[in-house]
Design a protein around this motif. Structure first.
Motif, PDB file in Angstrom:
ATOM      1  N   TYR A  33       0.837  -1.207   0.000  1.00 60.47           N
ATOM      2  CA  TYR A  33       0.000   0.000   0.000  1.00 60.47           C
ATOM      3  C   TYR A  33       0.866   1.249   0.000  1.00 60.47           C
ATOM      4  CZ  TYR A  33      -3.167   3.610   1.741  1.00 60.47           C
ATOM      5  OH  TYR A  33      -3.877   4.771   1.900  1.00 60.47           O
ATOM      6  N   THR A  34       1.876   1.283   0.857  1.00 58.51           N
ATOM      7  CA  THR A  34       2.763   2.443   0.919  1.00 58.51           C
ATOM      8  C   THR A  34       3.524   2.616  -0.386  1.00 58.51           C
ATOM      9  OG1 THR A  34       3.011   2.453   3.316  1.00 58.51           O
ATOM     10  CG2 THR A  34       4.821   3.386   2.054  1.00 58.51           C
ATOM     11  N   ILE A  35       3.986   1.512  -0.976  1.00 57.66           N
ATOM     12  CA  ILE A  35       4.688   1.610  -2.255  1.00 57.66           C
ATOM     13  C   ILE A  35       3.797   2.253  -3.302  1.00 57.66           C
ATOM     14  CG2 ILE A  35       5.548   0.255  -4.213  1.00 57.66           C
ATOM     15  CD1 ILE A  35       6.922  -1.582  -2.303  1.00 57.66           C
ATOM     16  N   SER A  36       2.540   1.828  -3.363  1.00 58.85           N
ATOM     17  CA  SER A  36       1.624   2.373  -4.373  1.00 58.85           C
ATOM     18  C   SER A  36       1.315   3.846  -4.124  1.00 58.85           C
ATOM     19  CB  SER A  36       0.318   1.574  -4.393  1.00 58.85           C
ATOM     20  OG  SER A  36      -0.434   1.779  -3.208  1.00 58.85           O
ATOM     21  N   GLU A  37       1.452   4.298  -2.865  1.00 56.94           N
ATOM     22  CA  GLU A  37       1.126   5.676  -2.522  1.00 56.94           C
ATOM     23  C   GLU A  37       2.297   6.642  -2.714  1.00 56.94           C
ATOM     24  OE1 GLU A  37      -1.930   7.145  -1.183  1.00 56.94           O
ATOM     25  OE2 GLU A  37      -2.549   5.354  -2.298  1.00 56.94           O
ATOM     26  N   ILE A  38       3.502   6.220  -2.394  1.00 57.30           N
ATOM     27  CA  ILE A  38       4.596   7.197  -2.329  1.00 57.30           C
ATOM     28  C   ILE A  38       5.824   6.857  -3.153  1.00 57.30           C
ATOM     29  CG2 ILE A  38       3.924   7.856   0.030  1.00 57.30           C
ATOM     30  CD1 ILE A  38       6.439   6.277   0.942  1.00 57.30           C
ATOM     31  N   ALA A  39       5.962   5.604  -3.585  1.00 54.56           N
ATOM     32  CA  ALA A  39       7.235   5.171  -4.162  1.00 54.56           C
ATOM     33  C   ALA A  39       7.440   5.669  -5.589  1.00 54.56           C
ATOM     34  CB  ALA A  39       7.350   3.652  -4.111  1.00 54.56           C
ATOM     35  N   LYS A  40       8.178   6.763  -5.716  1.00 53.99           N
ATOM     36  CA  LYS A  40       8.572   7.278  -7.027  1.00 53.99           C
ATOM     37  C   LYS A  40      10.051   7.621  -6.955  1.00 53.99           C
ATOM     38  CE  LYS A  40       4.035   9.177  -8.198  1.00 53.99           C
ATOM     39  NZ  LYS A  40       3.257  10.396  -8.534  1.00 53.99           N
ATOM     40  N   LEU A  41      10.795   7.101  -7.903  1.00 51.52           N
ATOM     41  CA  LEU A  41      12.239   7.301  -7.891  1.00 51.52           C
ATOM     42  C   LEU A  41      12.612   8.773  -8.028  1.00 51.52           C
ATOM     43  CD1 LEU A  41      13.613   4.341 -10.028  1.00 51.52           C
ATOM     44  CD2 LEU A  41      14.014   4.750  -7.598  1.00 51.52           C
ATOM     45  N   ASN A  42      13.645   9.157  -7.265  1.00 49.47           N
ATOM     46  CA  ASN A  42      14.233  10.493  -7.345  1.00 49.47           C
ATOM     47  C   ASN A  42      13.234  11.609  -7.039  1.00 49.47           C
ATOM     48  OD1 ASN A  42      16.834   9.512  -8.100  1.00 49.47           O
ATOM     49  ND2 ASN A  42      16.044   9.172 -10.166  1.00 49.47           N
ATOM     50  N   LYS A  43      12.236  11.296  -6.240  1.00 49.57           N
ATOM     51  CA  LYS A  43      11.279  12.316  -5.807  1.00 49.57           C
ATOM     52  C   LYS A  43      11.408  12.508  -4.302  1.00 49.57           C
ATOM     53  CE  LYS A  43       6.370  13.441  -5.555  1.00 49.57           C
ATOM     54  NZ  LYS A  43       4.979  13.000  -5.849  1.00 49.57           N
ATOM     55  N   GLU A  44      11.382  13.775  -3.883  1.00 52.49           N
ATOM     56  CA  GLU A  44      11.435  14.068  -2.457  1.00 52.49           C
ATOM     57  C   GLU A  44      10.183  13.512  -1.785  1.00 52.49           C
ATOM     58  OE1 GLU A  44      13.773  15.437  -0.690  1.00 52.49           O
ATOM     59  OE2 GLU A  44      15.154  16.095  -2.253  1.00 52.49           O
ATOM     60  N   THR A  45      10.375  12.691  -0.772  1.00 53.87           N
ATOM     61  CA  THR A  45       9.259  12.005  -0.126  1.00 53.87           C
ATOM     62  C   THR A  45       9.445  12.004   1.388  1.00 53.87           C
ATOM     63  OG1 THR A  45       9.059  10.511  -2.019  1.00 53.87           O
ATOM     64  CG2 THR A  45       7.968   9.838   0.000  1.00 53.87           C
ATOM     65  N   MET A  46       8.326  12.131   2.095  1.00 52.97           N
ATOM     66  CA  MET A  46       8.378  11.975   3.542  1.00 52.97           C
ATOM     67  C   MET A  46       7.736  10.649   3.909  1.00 52.97           C
ATOM     68  SD  MET A  46       7.066  14.406   6.676  1.00 52.97           S
ATOM     69  CE  MET A  46       5.318  14.041   6.437  1.00 52.97           C
ATOM     70  N   ILE A  47       8.446   9.859   4.713  1.00 51.21           N
ATOM     71  CA  ILE A  47       7.945   8.561   5.151  1.00 51.21           C
ATOM     72  C   ILE A  47       7.925   8.536   6.679  1.00 51.21           C
ATOM     73  CG2 ILE A  47       8.331   6.068   5.121  1.00 51.21           C
ATOM     74  CD1 ILE A  47       9.786   6.336   2.515  1.00 51.21           C
ATOM     75  N   TYR A  48       6.776   8.216   7.238  1.00 50.38           N
ATOM     76  CA  TYR A  48       6.677   8.028   8.680  1.00 50.38           C
ATOM     77  C   TYR A  48       7.311   6.681   9.017  1.00 50.38           C
ATOM     78  CZ  TYR A  48       3.355  11.866   8.427  1.00 50.38           C
ATOM     79  OH  TYR A  48       2.761  13.087   8.197  1.00 50.38           O
ATOM     80  N   THR A  49       8.061   6.625  10.079  1.00 55.40           N
ATOM     81  CA  THR A  49       8.865   5.429  10.346  1.00 55.40           C
ATOM     82  C   THR A  49       8.654   4.869  11.753  1.00 55.40           C
ATOM     83  OG1 THR A  49      10.751   6.797  11.013  1.00 55.40           O
ATOM     84  CG2 THR A  49      10.660   6.083   8.706  1.00 55.40           C
TER      85      THR A  49
END
Length: 203
Positions: A33-49
């Motif tokens: 689910y998280t991959i489908s929502e945020i995973a884009k190469l070379n894009k600035e992303t915030m991930i809660y950890t």
């Protein structure tokens, strides 16, 4: 405690991403689910950890929202449910569906996750029903309540590996499959995922 990461995603696998934060690459295990929502190469992303520390290792888990992270932590608190099982559940259905299944006592829905039998699903409901209140975990619209059968780890991994066998790089294959999961219909076989991925292939 690492609360969140902000940086560029420089590598994508079927169950993890690598985030470059000021020159340091963090390996973060994530749900489909998280991959489908945020995973884009070379894009600035915030991930809660969430950093899981055990006697033998430290593992960093990542999430697209604080709600998903909170649900992961609650699932991991259930006796007999570890982080891997919690991530398996979140890779099979959206976070809001997990909440709804617990509140409604739908153990059949929860048991659709790999490695989660009906007895384990019943235990999850028993231990979390009082914690999963609508005040703490809000739903969105009805479309958010659909189970992510397309993001079953088995189908996703099989589709990605098939694309790699066809000559795609692991990163590109993961991106293509992520696009399919985000825009495709709710139920797809591995072959359907591959077909749609090839139709939307990278230029």
């Amino acid at each position: 405690m690492i609360e969140r990461l902000y940086g560029k995603i420089v590598d994508i696998k079927s169950d993890r991403v690598t985030v470059n934060c000021s020159g340091v690459g963090y390996q973060v295990f994530v749900s489909s689910y998280t991959i489908s929502e945020i995973a884009k190469l070379n894009k600035e992303t915030m991930i809660y950890t969430f950093l899981k520390v055990s006697e033998n290792e430290m593992v960093l888990y990542g999430f697209s929202s604080e709600q998903e992270r909170d649900i992961f932590i609650q699932l991991g608190s259930v006796s007999g449910i570890g982080s891997k099982s919690a991530m398996s559940i979140l890779s099979t259905m959206k976070p809001s569906v997990v909440v709804r299944a617990v509140l409604e006592g739908d153990f059949n829905l929860l048991s659709q996750s790999p490695g989660i039998g009906k007895k384990t699903a019943q235990k999850i409901i028993l231990e979390l029903k009082d914690k999963f209140t609508k005040n703490n975990f809000m739903f969105t619209d009805q479309s958010e309540s659909q189970i992510l059968t397309t993001s079953s780890k088995t189908n996703v991994s099989a589709a990605i590996q098939a694309l790699v066998a066809l000559g795609y790089k692991q990163q590109d294959a993961s991106i293509l499959v992520s696009k399919v999961l985000k825009n495709g219909k709710e139920e797809m076989s591995t072959q359907e995922i591959i077909t749609l991925a090839l139709k939307s292939r990278l230029v």
